[in-house]
Design an enzyme around this catalytic site. Structure first.
Site, PDB file in Angstrom:
ATOM      1  N   GLU B  54      -0.124 -35.771 -28.437  1.00  0.00           N
ATOM      2  CA  GLU B  54      -0.939 -36.779 -29.122  1.00  0.00           C
ATOM      3  C   GLU B  54      -1.027 -38.077 -28.342  1.00  0.00           C
ATOM      4  O   GLU B  54      -2.046 -38.773 -28.400  1.00  0.00           O
ATOM      5  CB  GLU B  54      -0.372 -37.045 -30.525  1.00  0.00           C
ATOM      6  N   HIS B 123       3.707 -33.979 -42.586  1.00  0.00           N
ATOM      7  CA  HIS B 123       2.249 -33.781 -42.479  1.00  0.00           C
ATOM      8  C   HIS B 123       1.490 -34.709 -43.413  1.00  0.00           C
ATOM      9  O   HIS B 123       0.298 -34.910 -43.251  1.00  0.00           O
ATOM     10  CB  HIS B 123       1.865 -32.338 -42.815  1.00  0.00           C
TER      11      HIS B 123
END
Ligand SMILES: Cc1ncc(C[n+]2csc(CCOP(=O)(O)OP(=O)(O)O)c2C)c(N)n1
Ligand SMILES: [Mg+2]
Lengths: 320, 337
Positions: B54, B123
């Site tokens: 990321e 998440h």
């Protein structure tokens, strides 16, 4: 397009080495009496910057790190405007917002100086992607330290640039130090280039205190990037002979190691080569030094006379 | 009007903007797989899968934006933004300013968040306030497919970096999407329902909970106004103050941790600029200061639900704070804008 110095003339390279040293010495001096904020100097590493930058073309883009004065000056930045930036003045390249650690100069193709160690590595693939997708010929030269190579962004950057065939020339200035930690204490391998090889990227190491060797190696590496449109990693071996930041008493530095590198000072090496080859006389040398000193004196005067930005500028340019 | 789930409205906006401007590119961990129709139309150079990294995905977006492209980086789930924090906060948000305006960073970082799938705290973490607090970034969180499409189009055209958060619970909820493709400017709240007694201010999925609460309040004779902020930065301060002045009673609702959440800013804004108009203190409903559990009932308990919102509104409407300020100031409060 701007005029960039071309590498051909060895005297010109030598003059750039002198200019960088004189510029940083002026900062060191100014910081002792508080006129100029202290910075991370590149004293001892000038040849790495001059050799590499002069191997680039006007189309190429540059991303660099906190020790960027050499890169900027070799690229043709005006020492007065640079110093104005360091001093937080309005005439600085970034209107006084960046200080010494974040100077970018769009007109010179210097996209970024970052002081987030590894920040230049995380942006480099994207800049190269933009070059490629817009059909621009220039490659991206990304300058970073051995410490930055220990950041995850180095590894992510190399993997992506190799995977996506991005024209990035990674130039690691391995100056043996990562702030106050010797690279031996921090790296699992002797060389940053060992890691590059792991990503299938062509690598090369070069003596970073020999400006002509760096120029030659960077030319070859840049040509390879241009021809293959793929990344190459060049590791430039050098030494930070002043402290990490001004002031820094370097009490932690091994005296013998420092002495060995001081004996290979890049400016002295270059001068001896030029004198030995009959390309520089002692008189011409003295003239060059005087010219550089005069330029720096003018720069100091210019920057010191430049006003501070007005307080109204505090929140300008945050948003487009 | 065609009906589409929010996730498809995002795909539609991406396709429309990529068609309009060939500088728009999209990449992320699986975007070329999941939105393969974009690869078919625009090719594998403009729509790319990336490594699982990321930091470099966000960094590449920042670099590409500096170089003249308009990247959309799909970073999957909001907690993964922690790996991209340096690139988004230190680079995307700061470098325009630090360069003295020489460079700009037109990019969109997409991420999913919120309750609904029981995916747990790694998440599901509503982190929008982090980015609102970071200078140079804009933050958008739509509540329905039509807004998602129109706001994403505006975000892609914006010359600033935009963190665009998608509420997981809404991703597959269908909604009407108009045939015209007009972007909604960032920073414009919408009035979902007009009312005069109490204001319910929210964004994301809790806008729907506010609308449900307003419905049941209406049955009791309480007219609630529901405001959907849509964008958190820029924040539509005028709309917030207008509704606060109009009703004098405000409930701010979001799913994110109440502590230092966006609701705190809204309450403070109202206290500073519309204090004289308040009939009661502002009430904030938000998630607890706890990681979001995956067990369904526990996860749902972190989200302000319609019943709780209605109860809070009811209580505000029942209580009366004695006026301690001059009636003159109060008079301008009674006038809706
Ligand atoms: C992310 C981050 N971590 C730590 C620092 C503090 N710091 C500034 S420079 C530096 C050393 C960097 O070493 P290297 O990359 O080798 O560059 P050099 O200073 O040797 O030129 C450190 C640790 C920082 N600026 N950014
Ligand atoms: Mg180093």
């Amino acid at each position: 397009m701007n005029e960039f110095p071309t590498a051909a003339d060895p005297l010109r390279l030598y003059e750039q080495l002198l200019l960088i040293r004189a510029y940083e010495n002026a900062i060191v001096q100014g910081s002792t009496d508080g006129r100029i904020p202290g910075t991370c100097t590149s004293v001892g590493q000038e040849a790495a910057a001059v050799g590499a930058i002069n191997a680039l073309t006007a189309d190429d883009l540059i991303l660099t790190n906190h020790r960027s004065a050499g890169h900027l000056l070799a690229r043709g930045a005006d020492p007065g405007r640079l110093l104005a930036e360091v001093m937080g003045r309005r005439d600085g390249y970034c209107k006084g917002r960046s200080g010494s650690l974040h100077i970018s100069v769009k007109e010179l193709g210097v996209v970024l100086t970052t002081t987030i160690v590894g920040g230049e590595l995380s942006l480099a693939p994207g800049v190269a992607l933009a070059q490629t997708m817009q059909g621009r010929p220039g490659i991206v030269a990304c300058f970073f330290g051995d410490g930055a190579a220990c950041e995850g962004s180095f590894h992510e950057s190399l993997n992506l640039a190799a995977l996506w065939n991005l024209p990035v020339l990674y130039i690691c200035e391995n100056n043996q130090w990562q702030a106050f930690v010797h690279r031996r204490e921090a790296m699992s391998r002797e060389h940053v280039s060992d890691w590059g090889a792991g990503y299938g990227i062509p690598v090369q190491t070069v003596d970073g205190n020999d400006v002509f060797a760096v120029l030659e190696a960077t030319r070859n590496a840049a040509t390879q990037v241009r021809d293959t449109r793929r990344p190459v990693l060049l590791e430039v071996l050098t030494y930070r002979t002043r402290g990490h930041f001004e002031p820094d008493d370097q009490g932690y530095v091994d005296k013998a190691e420092l002495a060995a590198w001081l004996a290979r000072d890049p400016i002295a090496l270059c001068r001896d080569r030029l004198i030995g080859a009959g390309q520089l006389s002692l008189t011409a040398d003295a003239e060059l030094i005087a010219r550089v000193d005069a330029r720096i004196a003018t720069a100091v005067a210019f920057a010191s006379a430049s006003p501070f930005p007005s307080i109204e500028e505090l929140t300008l340019d945050v948003y487009a | 009007m065609p009906t589409l789930p929010l996730n498809d409205a995002i795909g539609l906006a991406l396709a429309e903007e990529m068609r309009r401007d060939n500088k728009v590119i999209a990449f992320g961990e699986g975007i070329a797989t999941k939105r393969h129709e974009l690869v078919t139309e625009f090719g594998a150079l403009r729509v790319r899968n990336t490594p699982l990294a990321e930091g470099i995905i966000a960094g590449t977006a920042v670099g590409a934006a500096a170089g003249g492209l308009r990247p959309v980086a799909d970073l999957l789930f909001a907690p993964f933004l922690c790996y991209a924090m340096d690139e988004l906060v230190n680079s995307a948000g700061k470098l325009r300013y630090m360069s003295g305006g020489q460079f700009s960073f037109p990019l969109v970082a997409l991420a999913m968040t919120g309750a609904g799938w029981g995916v747990g705290a790694q998440h599901n973490h509503n982190v929008e306030a982090w980015f609102v607090h970071s200078p140079g970034l804009k933050v958008v969180m739509p509540s329905n497919p039509a807004d998602a499409r129109a706001l994403l189009k505006a975000a892609i055209r914006d010359d600033n970096p935009v963190v665009f958060l998608l509420d997981i619970g809404l991703l597959y909820q269908p909604g009407e999407v108009p045939t015209d493709a007009v972007p909604i400017p960032l920073g414009q709240a919408s009035t979902v329902r007009a009312g005069t007694d109490v204001s319910l201010i929210s964004y994301g999925k809790t806008v729907h909970h506010c609308a449900q609460a307003a419905e049941s309040l209406a049955a009791e004779g309480i007219a609630a106004e529901v405001i959907d902020l849509r964008s958190l930065k820029p924040l539509d301060e005028a709309a917030i103050l207008a509704t606060a002045r109009k009703t004098g009673r405000v409930v701010v609702v979001h799913e994110a941790n109440r502590l230092c959440g966006v609701g705190a800013e809204i309450a403070a804004l109202i206290a500073e600029q519309a204090f004289a108009c308040l009939k009661t203190p502002v009430v904030r409903l938000g998630g607890p200061d706890a990681p979001v559990p995956s067990s369904f009932p526990l996860e749902q308990a972190t989200v302000p639900q319609a019943d709780a919102i209605a109860a809070a509104a009811r209580q505000l409407c029942a209580s009366h704070r004695p006026l301690t300020y001059p009636p003159m100031e109060n008079s301008k409060c009674a006038l809706p804008h």
